[in-house]
Write a protein that holds these residues in place. Structure first.
Motif, PDB file in Angstrom:
ATOM      1  N   THR A 140       0.915  -1.262   0.050  1.00 55.68           N
ATOM      2  CA  THR A 140      -0.058   0.039   0.168  1.00 55.68           C
ATOM      3  C   THR A 140       0.815   1.339   0.192  1.00 55.68           C
ATOM      4  O   THR A 140       2.226   1.265   0.032  1.00 55.68           O
ATOM      5  N   GLY A 141       0.269   2.303   0.064  1.00 51.99           N
ATOM      6  CA  GLY A 141       0.822   3.503   0.114  1.00 51.99           C
ATOM      7  C   GLY A 141       0.744   4.507  -1.053  1.00 51.99           C
ATOM      8  O   GLY A 141       0.280   4.227  -2.180  1.00 51.99           O
ATOM      9  N   LEU A 163      -1.329   0.327  -4.527  1.00 46.39           N
ATOM     10  CA  LEU A 163      -0.393   1.566  -4.435  1.00 46.39           C
ATOM     11  C   LEU A 163      -1.485   2.735  -5.032  1.00 46.39           C
ATOM     12  O   LEU A 163      -2.321   2.533  -6.056  1.00 46.39           O
ATOM     13  N   THR A 164      -1.302   3.887  -4.487  1.00 45.72           N
ATOM     14  CA  THR A 164      -2.290   5.131  -4.915  1.00 45.72           C
ATOM     15  C   THR A 164      -1.279   6.191  -5.215  1.00 45.72           C
ATOM     16  O   THR A 164       0.053   6.201  -5.015  1.00 45.72           O
ATOM     17  N   HIS A 195      -7.489   0.240 -11.069  1.00 43.93           N
ATOM     18  CA  HIS A 195      -8.594   0.172 -10.238  1.00 43.93           C
ATOM     19  C   HIS A 195      -9.273   1.585  -9.701  1.00 43.93           C
ATOM     20  O   HIS A 195      -8.163   2.509  -9.356  1.00 43.93           O
ATOM     21  N   PRO A 196     -10.342   1.821  -9.236  1.00 46.92           N
ATOM     22  CA  PRO A 196     -10.748   2.967  -8.474  1.00 46.92           C
ATOM     23  C   PRO A 196     -10.261   2.917  -7.168  1.00 46.92           C
ATOM     24  O   PRO A 196      -9.674   1.848  -6.668  1.00 46.92           O
ATOM     25  N   ILE A 197      -9.915   4.052  -6.590  1.00 48.04           N
ATOM     26  CA  ILE A 197      -9.149   4.233  -5.454  1.00 48.04           C
ATOM     27  C   ILE A 197      -9.838   3.434  -4.281  1.00 48.04           C
ATOM     28  O   ILE A 197      -9.132   2.704  -3.345  1.00 48.04           O
ATOM     29  N   SER A 198     -11.231   3.354  -4.221  1.00 47.08           N
ATOM     30  CA  SER A 198     -11.985   2.603  -3.340  1.00 47.08           C
ATOM     31  C   SER A 198     -11.491   1.087  -3.389  1.00 47.08           C
ATOM     32  O   SER A 198     -11.342   0.512  -2.158  1.00 47.08           O
ATOM     33  N   CYS A 200      -8.378  -0.183  -3.653  1.00 45.96           N
ATOM     34  CA  CYS A 200      -7.169  -0.504  -3.069  1.00 45.96           C
ATOM     35  C   CYS A 200      -7.488  -0.289  -1.408  1.00 45.96           C
ATOM     36  O   CYS A 200      -7.005  -1.045  -0.682  1.00 45.96           O
ATOM     37  N   HIS A 201      -8.244   0.557  -1.049  1.00 49.89           N
ATOM     38  CA  HIS A 201      -8.814   0.823   0.530  1.00 49.89           C
ATOM     39  C   HIS A 201      -9.511  -0.405   0.937  1.00 49.89           C
ATOM     40  O   HIS A 201      -9.206  -0.852   1.943  1.00 49.89           O
TER      41      HIS A 201
END
Length: 629
Positions: A140-141, A163-164, A195-198, A200-201
């Protein structure tokens, strides 16, 4: 199972390869006791459990554990590791900070494991990193555009993580020499591969790697405490106020933790400190390493046999370049499109691997603009006793053939001009000077031949012949030897060993001047007499002596100086031959005379013209000629 007792009987083991077997069980702790171990390959087996502590293996350069079931903790290895392959295992911890101090690490492959937690961006900017693969983990990060990249990074695969943020600008370069893969993350790249950021969260939440999450018991206890406090103060309003205050405190605390700067800078500084200490402890090595960028070459590294087989289509005959005293030569092309030359040396069974590595380390330091520089090596070992069967030395590919092909009659007449010939001679001399003085101890008696002087795409001359025991003729049959001719040197003549290269250079220079090949010393000796007569004669005699391909395109004074240098190099007594510094000085002066004659403002090697400065050897040459030498 790995034969633990059998390994303990091999204390001097330097290379151990057990790849592609069906070995299982845990790795023995005794692996950490092989202090001479440089290569450890256990890939494609069924090993499981923790990797034993290998930090005491100070010489370990290659650790390949691919395709096992090892884990979960990141292995402990020494700081000199160059290649670290953990691909397809069960490692699930984070990347420890100590990896930032692996200043020689060039290849790191931890793909398809279960690594979690924040991705450490210092991996991008490690000083030697060329290949980085973290695909198929749960890192992540947030990445930022201003994250730096190392100068030698050629391949980075960040695919299938969590990763974002933004892809670092150094990874978005249009350079063809750098390959970057990053699909399957939540990066703001604007393409459909993310992917959409959601996502990864949510995925991070599912594997439990979001930091600072309260446990359910702690949460229920907090609400219970709040209800008690609310009861004591006797009102719903008081409870709401306290809840609000508690929320604000928690939020402030979390905000402070979130704004803390990640430890990238301190890690980078630690890595730099480690690199600096290496420079101080091994200055000769670092002096050359610092020049790699100027040469435009990648850092020296170990190659896998699979990589070389792929580059040569399994050493297909169409890639074969020839065979000589220095082994078979193949041309290859790496995945990044760059061409290489591969020298294959067959070794006598049970040779000392330690002696191989000593000479390989020396070869790795021979980096110079006028040497064919080594890019890496590969050791192929017998599976029964791990002794070396073949050594593959990987060199830069020099595309324009030999110097003889460009100057001698009877070959492809893509002839060089006189200016280019002097520049080539200066290049050869500079290569010799580096071999003699650029490293300690110097490399002498190199058995130099014009057929082993290669020209690159810019017609820069490069020596491909070094007097190193690893490259000695018949080494595969009788083991480590001194170079051809070295055994004949008496103790009284050892002090003149640098002058043997001067004689060989004189033969090369003679062929550059006359434009025809010399295949024996007697043939060169006969032409030497004509050379000496032409020097003392008039310009017409020199014109009849020089290669007709350069007629009317040279300064007679430049030619005369070059002929005088050549004559002095071919003197019979080594003690009377000039030093390589004197040779260079006079060749550069001859180049300046030639450039002044052509009306140029600079000499062929870029130094200012000083046509009125007398050549250092001219008077000495004339005196020796009058005395009959």
């Amino acid at each position: 199972m790995m034969a633990k007792d059998g390994l303990s009987s091999l204390p001097a083991l330097a290379a151990l390869s057990m790849k592609k077997n069906s070995l299982n069980g845990s790795l023995p702790d005794s692996l950490g006791s092989f202090t001479n171990l440089r290569v450890l390959v256990l890939s494609h087996n069924h090993f499981s459990g923790e990797v034993p502590d290998l930090s005491s293996l100070a010489n370990l350069q290659v650790l390949d554990l691919e395709d096992n079931s090892l884990g979960p903790q990141f292995p402990l290895v020494g700081r000199k590791v160059v290649t670290l392959v953990l691909r397809k295992n069960k490692f699930r911890s984070g990347i420890p900070d100590r990896v930032g101090s692996y200043y020689q690490l060039e290849q790191l492959d931890i793909s398809f494991n279960r690594f979690v937690g924040p991705f450490p961006p210092f991996l991008f900017s490690m000083p030697s990193i060329t290949y980085l693969n973290i695909e198929g983990n749960r890192f992540t990060g947030m990445l930022f555009e201003n994250f730096p990249c190392g100068a030698y990074l050629e391949f980075a695969d960040l695919s299938a993580n969590l990763l974002t943020g933004a892809l670092p600008s150094c990874l978005r370069s249009d350079s063809k020499s750098r390959v970057v893969l990053f699909s399957g993350n939540c990066l703001a790249t604007g393409d459909k591969s993310q992917h959409p950021i959601s996502f990864c969260h949510n995925e991070a939440l599912a594997v439990g790697i979001l930091p600072h999450r309260r446990k359910p018991k702690e949460v229920s206890k907090a609400f219970h405490d709040l209800s008690i406090i609310g009861g004591i103060i006797g009102g719903i309003i008081g409870g709401i106020v306290l809840v609000g205050l508690t929320f604000m405190v928690v939020r402030t605390s979390r905000a402070k933790k979130m704004v803390k700067t990640p430890p990238t800078r301190s890690i980078s500084e630690n890595a730099a400190t480690g690199y600096t200490s290496k420079l101080l402890s091994d200055a000769r090595y670092v002096t050359q390493a610092m020049k790699l960028g100027a040469l435009g070459l990648p850092g020296y590294r170990p190659f896998s046999l699979e990589e070389l087989e792929e580059a040569t289509n399994n050493f297909d005959t169409s890639y074969f370049m020839g065979e000589g005293s220095h082994g078979q030569m193949y041309r290859g092309q790496l995945k990044d499109g760059s061409f290489i030359a591969i020298r294959c040396l067959k070794m006598k069974r049970n040779h000392s691997t330690q002696s191989f590595m000593h000479h390989i380390e020396l070869i790795s330091k021979l980096r110079h603009h006028h040497l064919v520089s080594a890019l890496g090596h590969c050791l192929e070992c017998y599976l029964d006793d791990s002794s070396v069967s073949r050594i593959f030395l990987v060199f830069e590919y020099v595309p324009n053939g030999t110097l003889r092909n460009w100057v001698s009659v009877g070959h492809d007449r893509r002839t060089l001009t006189w200016t280019q010939r002097i520049a080539a001679a200066i290049g050869v001399a500079k290569g010799i000077q580096f071999l003699h003085t650029g490293i300690v101890p110097g490399v002498f008696s190199n058995n130099l031949k014009i057929t082993e002087v290669l020209l690159d795409q810019n017609l820069v001359a490069k020596l491909s012949s070094y007097n190193l025991p690893l490259l000695a003729e018949d080494m595969g049959k009788v083991g480590i030897q001194r170079s051809p001719g070295a055994k004949e040197l008496s103790n009284a003549r050892i002090k003149h060993q640098d002058k043997f290269d001067i004689y060989d250079f004189g033969v090369i220079l003679l062929e550059i001047i006359v434009g025809r090949p010399f295949n024996s010393m007697n043939e060169a000796g006969a032409v030497k007499k004509q050379l000496q007569a032409s020097i003392t004669a008039d310009s017409a005699a020199r014109k009849s002596f020089v290669d007709p391909a350069v007629l009317n395109a040279y300064s007679d004074e430049s030619l005369k100086i070059t002929m005088e240098i050549c004559s002095r190099c071919l003197v019979k007594d080594p003690a009377d031959r000039p030093s390589i510094e004197d040779v260079l000085w006079n060749l550069q002066f001859a180049a300046q005379i030639q450039d002044a004659w052509r009306g140029d403002s600079q000499s062929s090697d870029g130094s200012p013209i000083s046509p009125f400065q007398p050549p250092r050897l001219q008077l000495t040459v004339q005196q020796n000629q009058h005395s009959g030498i």
